[in-house]
Design a protein around this motif. Structure first.
Motif, PDB file in Angstrom:
ATOM      1  N   UNK A  30       0.837  -1.199   0.000  1.00  0.00           N
ATOM      2  CA  UNK A  30       0.000   0.000   0.000  1.00  0.00           C
ATOM      3  C   UNK A  30       0.872   1.249   0.000  1.00  0.00           C
ATOM      4  N   UNK A  31       0.389   2.282  -0.684  1.00  0.00           N
ATOM      5  CA  UNK A  31       1.043   3.582  -0.722  1.00  0.00           C
ATOM      6  C   UNK A  31       0.035   4.662  -0.333  1.00  0.00           C
ATOM      7  N   UNK A  32       0.452   5.566   0.537  1.00  0.00           N
ATOM      8  CA  UNK A  32      -0.322   6.766   0.829  1.00  0.00           C
ATOM      9  C   UNK A  32       0.519   7.955   0.372  1.00  0.00           C
ATOM     10  N   UNK A  33      -0.034   8.741  -0.530  1.00  0.00           N
ATOM     11  CA  UNK A  33       0.697   9.862  -1.123  1.00  0.00           C
ATOM     12  C   UNK A  33      -0.037  11.179  -0.910  1.00  0.00           C
ATOM     13  N   UNK A  34       0.708  12.255  -1.044  1.00  0.00           N
ATOM     14  CA  UNK A  34       0.109  13.584  -0.956  1.00  0.00           C
ATOM     15  C   UNK A  34      -0.970  13.759  -2.010  1.00  0.00           C
ATOM     16  N   UNK A  35      -1.887  14.677  -1.763  1.00  0.00           N
ATOM     17  CA  UNK A  35      -2.982  14.932  -2.706  1.00  0.00           C
ATOM     18  C   UNK A  35      -3.895  16.002  -2.139  1.00  0.00           C
ATOM     19  N   UNK A  36      -5.159  15.950  -2.539  1.00  0.00           N
ATOM     20  CA  UNK A  36      -6.147  16.834  -1.941  1.00  0.00           C
ATOM     21  C   UNK A  36      -6.235  18.233  -2.497  1.00  0.00           C
ATOM     22  N   UNK A  37      -5.471  18.540  -3.559  1.00  0.00           N
ATOM     23  CA  UNK A  37      -5.477  19.889  -4.124  1.00  0.00           C
ATOM     24  C   UNK A  37      -6.386  19.965  -5.346  1.00  0.00           C
ATOM     25  N   UNK A  38      -7.046  21.105  -5.504  1.00  0.00           N
ATOM     26  CA  UNK A  38      -7.907  21.305  -6.665  1.00  0.00           C
ATOM     27  C   UNK A  38      -7.217  21.996  -7.822  1.00  0.00           C
ATOM     28  N   UNK A  39      -6.062  22.622  -7.556  1.00  0.00           N
ATOM     29  CA  UNK A  39      -5.265  23.258  -8.599  1.00  0.00           C
ATOM     30  C   UNK A  39      -4.124  22.327  -9.002  1.00  0.00           C
TER      31      UNK A  39
END
Length: 679
Positions: free
Chosen positions: A171-180
């Motif tokens: 499993x990998x958890x990566x940064x994200x969550x941006x709309x731009x």
């Protein structure tokens, strides 16, 4: 959500050539397209492409147009016929067959009356769930539940091969969550106008669900502040190119120390993921900030953020006002697209996203012949031989490192056309009547569960990461494989009836390009088994980086927009792929011509085989793009703009200068001290 480390030839590039424009005396290359008023040694791209581009403006529903795009349009038209027939025949199709599921899926997306009548009813339960959130524990529970339904939020989670043990899936958890597009959009002055337009877009999106104008504007500002904070803790694309920034294996206990407000064991259990000894918390700094925000951001701001993204993610599948607002910002503002795609194209995009490999099974049945596959495999063999020869004769690399490079060469796995086995779609239920949105969600959930189900298991090296109908190609570092879908094995890249020059300058260079990714600035950090280990001597790595620095400097000087230059570091991998691939393809052409000396001496339409080789390379990269889209890609895309790919690699090759009798001082003859030679 991508769940594989791949290095596609033209990922997010959208370049292509209309096959209808290819007719000519040879049947594969029309020399009347060439602009002979231009000097081939000073404006090679213009000589090959300017005339065609002037006659072929960007369609209103596109942000760019060229070789890849028009070929993609051809692929879309074939797929359109397939899904249209599937929809008409769905009721009488074999129950549970992929033909029936694709037919029902497509029909639901084309049922405008039902979609308009539903408005945003399909997401009202989700919005009510968000409205009920009271504290950080509620937010964590919502994120966990949302993921379990196949709806990512806040960060990225997926399964992939372990960087340090590529035989197993973790499993990998990566940064994200941006709309731009990237973190830079939230801070750099260049994007101040886009930030203001994004806030306005958020407010308008919220208002579509009944939020008052004043409240929507307040929530929009809260969302922007929320994402700005996430962005400040996020890595930018050039940093994410480094494998060490994409992998950070931790135990569950150590992960919980980084995020004390987010329990990973509970998250994985809810997903049904087999995570026991640990996983990759790939960007700890991002997750530390994410956790702080769970503790100190008011629940109302979390609600605003989650509410907007729930609506935004669903907008393409809801009624017209939502679709128009989604288009206005994401396509028009960010990328300059003039008109929305027709409904059939948008619906086909959804079918591709939800059941793409099933659609590919139907696609190859009517488009890809065994003869084409056999010819492509021969080209792969020639390119492999050429690349091996180039590695063996590198003057700057020691024998110790060459040995390791050749071990990697020996384990390359080529995949041509389509998978040897097809995925099973049993368990996916697509409704014959009802909500288009519900069918999209069903496919998302099915695909998510399929991905999660592979975590903790051995890696399936037969699986493909791209559908056969995709006009593209890729290299996967963790499998050490090169993959060429059926849809790219067409003119201008490949034709069974074309002379060798066109095939080697087209698909041959693509094959070489993908092989080159195994030895680019990222791929060179993975070994023959696909593990992220160092197989270089320190001296050889320094020699390699001295050459790649020269290549970065070359591309840093290409001006794509007034005052805006290509990022040589961001585009490094693709530029190395182009340079090594084109050199290897040229060598492979010489091998092929030795087998066929009669063809070697023959001119076609006045051009030699060597000349046609380079001309077809440039033709592959013909393309024009809207300035808004170009700006976005300059900041996000690891591929250089098309016009620079046409000239970048050949300007470093003495063979090009010799072929066209170019002289020192010509634009296509780089000075000896700046000429880049790597592989």
């Amino acid at each position: 959500m991508k769940n594989r480390i791949v290095k596609p030839l033209a990922l997010a590039m959208g370049l292509a050539l209309c096959t209808g424009a290819l007719a000519g005396p040879s049947g594969n290359f029309d020399v009347k397209e060439l602009d002979t008023s231009k000097n081939i040694c000073n404006d090679f791209n213009g000589f090959v492409n300017a005339k065609w581009l002037a006659a072929n403006p960007i369609p209103a529903d596109r942000t760019r147009w060229g070789s890849f795009d028009a070929l993609r349009e051809d692929s879309l038209n074939v797929q359109h016929g397939i899904v249209d027939k599937a929809a008409k025949d769905a009721a009488s199709a074999k129950p549970g067959s992929i033909e029936q599921k694709i037919g029902y899926f497509y029909a639901s997306g084309m049922d405008e009356a039902a979609i308009e009548k539903a408005g945003f009813d399909p997401i009202k339960p989700e919005l009510a769930r968000i409205d009920a959130l009271k504290n950080s524990k509620d937010v964590v529970a919502y994120i966990t539940e949302s993921y379990a339904k196949g709806n990512p939020v806040g960060f990225r989670f997926y399964g992939n091969a372990d960087f340090k043990n590529s035989s197993r899936q973790i499993a990998y958890a990566n940064q994200g969550g941006l709309g731009l597009p990237t973190a830079d959009y939230y801070s750099k002055p260049d994007f101040e106008k886009i930030r203001a337009e994004y806030v306005a877009h958020i407010a308008r999106t919220l208002q579509l669900t009944g939020v008052s104008e004043a409240d929507a504007q307040k929530q929009a500002k809260a969302v922007m502040a929320f994402e700005t904070r996430l962005a400040a803790a996020s890595l930018v694309p050039t940093e994410l190119r480094q494998p060490e920034n994409r992998y950070h294996f931790v135990s569950m206990a150590d992960a919980d120390k980084v995020t004390p407000h987010f329990e990973w064991a509970a998250f994985f259990k809810a997903q049904g993921a087999d995570v026991t000894d640990g996983f990759s918390l790939s960007q700890p700094k991002f997750f530390a900030e994410f956790d702080k925000m769970l503790a100190d951001v008011p629940a109302s701001d979390w609600q605003a953020y989650l509410r907007f993204h729930a609506i935004d993610a669903a907008s393409p599948y809801l009624s017209t006002p939502f679709q128009k607002e989604d288009f206005a910002f994401n396509a028009q503002t960010l990328n300059g697209q003039k008109e929305m795609k027709s409904r059939w194209k948008r619906t086909l995009d959804s079918v591709e996203g939800g059941m793409g490999m099933a659609l590919g099974q139907l696609y190859v049945a009517q488009t890809f012949s065994p003869e084409s596959k056999a010819r492509a495999e021969q080209l792969v063999g020639d390119l492999r031989a050429a690349y091996k020869n180039r590695i063996e004769n590198l003057p700057w690399m020691s024998e110790a490192t060459k040995k390791k490079a050749l071990e990697k060469w020996a384990t390359f796995t080529p995949k041509i056309g389509y998978p040897d086995k097809w995925r099973d779609w049993t368990g996916l239920t697509i409704a014959s009547t009802g909500s288009y949105f519900a069918n999209v969600q069903a496919a998302d959930k099915f695909n998510y569960d399929y991905m999660v189900g592979k975590i903790g298991k051995p890696v399936d090296r037969t699986e493909w990461g791209m559908t056969p109908q995709t006009v593209n190609a890729y290299y996967n570092s963790l499998k050490n494989e090169i993959v060429f879908p059926a849809a790219i094995l067409q003119p201008p890249f490949f034709s069974a009836s074309a002379d060798d020059a066109l095939n080697y300058g087209g698909i041959g260079a693509v094959i070489g390009h993908e092989m080159g990714h195994g030895y680019d600035d990222q791929g060179s950090k993975f070994d023959a088994q696909g593990n992220n280990v160092n197989w270089w001597t320190d001296e050889d790595r320094k020699a390699f980086e001295a050459r790649t620095d020269l290549l970065a400097d070359q591309f840093n000087h290409y001006e794509a927009l007034p005052g805006k230059f290509v990022n040589g570091k961001l585009t490094m991998g693709e530029n190395i792929g182009d340079l090594g691939g084109l050199n290897a393809a040229y060598d492979a052409l010489q091998m092929a011509l030795k087998r066929n000396p009669a063809e070697a001496k023959k001119k076609i339409d006045g051009y030699t085989q060597d000349q046609r080789f380079f001309l077809n390379w440039a033709r592959v990269w013909r393309g024009s793009i809207r300035p808004e889209a170009q700006l976005t890609l300059l900041n996000t895309d690891p591929h250089a703009p098309a016009q620079f790919r046409a000239i970048g690699a050949p300007s470093n090759m003495p063979a090009f200068a010799q072929t066209f009798q170019c002289k020192a001082g010509d634009a296509m003859v780089r000075p000896a001290d700046k000429q880049v030679k790597i592989w």
